[in-house]
Design a protein around this motif. Structure first.
Motif: not given
Length: 225
Positions: A196-222
């Motif tokens: 794609d072109v943004v402000d006369r610059d050639i760029v790459r538009r992308f779309e990424i999908t992902c999911a959270l790990v079911p048991d992800a918990d940042v509180r366990t490590d504080g």
């Protein structure tokens, strides 16, 4: 030679009859006493058997009460554990601010996000139990409507949709690899990429999908893992 007696024959006969009668009465009394003793002994045995049976019934009743008490305690314990797990599930284990910081920290220089979509879907699994039929086969039976409904701990599948622009495909690949290395994320996939072109610059538009790990918990490590 016959013995002569001075007693009249009638008196002798009466005395013999009296002796025979007394002997018969004594024998009858012995028989009655033996029957009465056997009856009393039998009654005593029956009474003892009844007492033993009542004692066994009482012990069985007490054991049943103890089993019921233990069952109630176990049910209360499981209910408390379910409620604790429910309370923990209702608390946000991965705050969005930390998640955004994770994503920004893994972005290569020059790459920018234009859209960030965060959605969740609740996982509903019907309760089932294993039933063994007459042939010995194990089959799963869905719980009936009359069964007591346990406390259902909500579980969610959290999906992320990322859209952005990058100077080159190399930047997109680096960002994709960094997301794959993130312990909070799984099923990272590049959905699309195009020039794609943004402000006369050639760029790459992308779309990424992902999911959270079911048991992800940042509180366990504080903090941030």
């Amino acid at each position: 030679m016959p013995h002569d007696s001075f007693l009249p024959p009638e008196y002798v006969e009466q005395k013999r009859d009296r002796r025979t009668s007394l002997l018969a009465i004594g024998l009858f009394a012995v028989i009655v006493f033996a029957i009465a003793a056997a009856f009393l002994h039998r009654q005593d045995q029956l009474q003892r058997a009844i007492e033993r049976q009542e004692h066994a019934i009482e012990r069985t009743r007490e054991a049943g009460q103890q089993v019921a008490l233990l069952t109630n305690l176990q049910a209360s314990r499981l209910q408390m554990l379910d409620r604790a797990e429910l309370a923990a599930a209702l608390v946000e284990r991965v705050p969005r601010s930390i998640l955004m910081a994770q994503l920004i920290g893994r972005m290569p220089e020059g790459l920018a996000l234009t859209e960030f979509d965060l959605g969740s879907t609740r996982i509903r699994t019907p309760p089932s139990e294993v039933v063994v039929d007459a042939s010995g086969r194990r089959t799963a039976r869905t719980a009936a409507a009359t069964d007591p409904a346990p406390i259902e701990v909500p579980r969610y599948v959290v999906r992320l949709g990322l859209k952005g622009v990058a100077p080159t495909d190399l930047h997109v690949s680096e960002f994709l690899a960094a997301l794959n290395d993130d312990p909070l994320l799984e099923r990272v996939r590049l959905e699309s990429t195009q020039e794609d072109v943004v402000d006369r610059d050639i760029v790459r538009r992308f779309e990424i999908t992902c999911a959270l790990v079911p048991d992800a918990d940042v509180r366990t490590d504080g903090g941030t893992p």
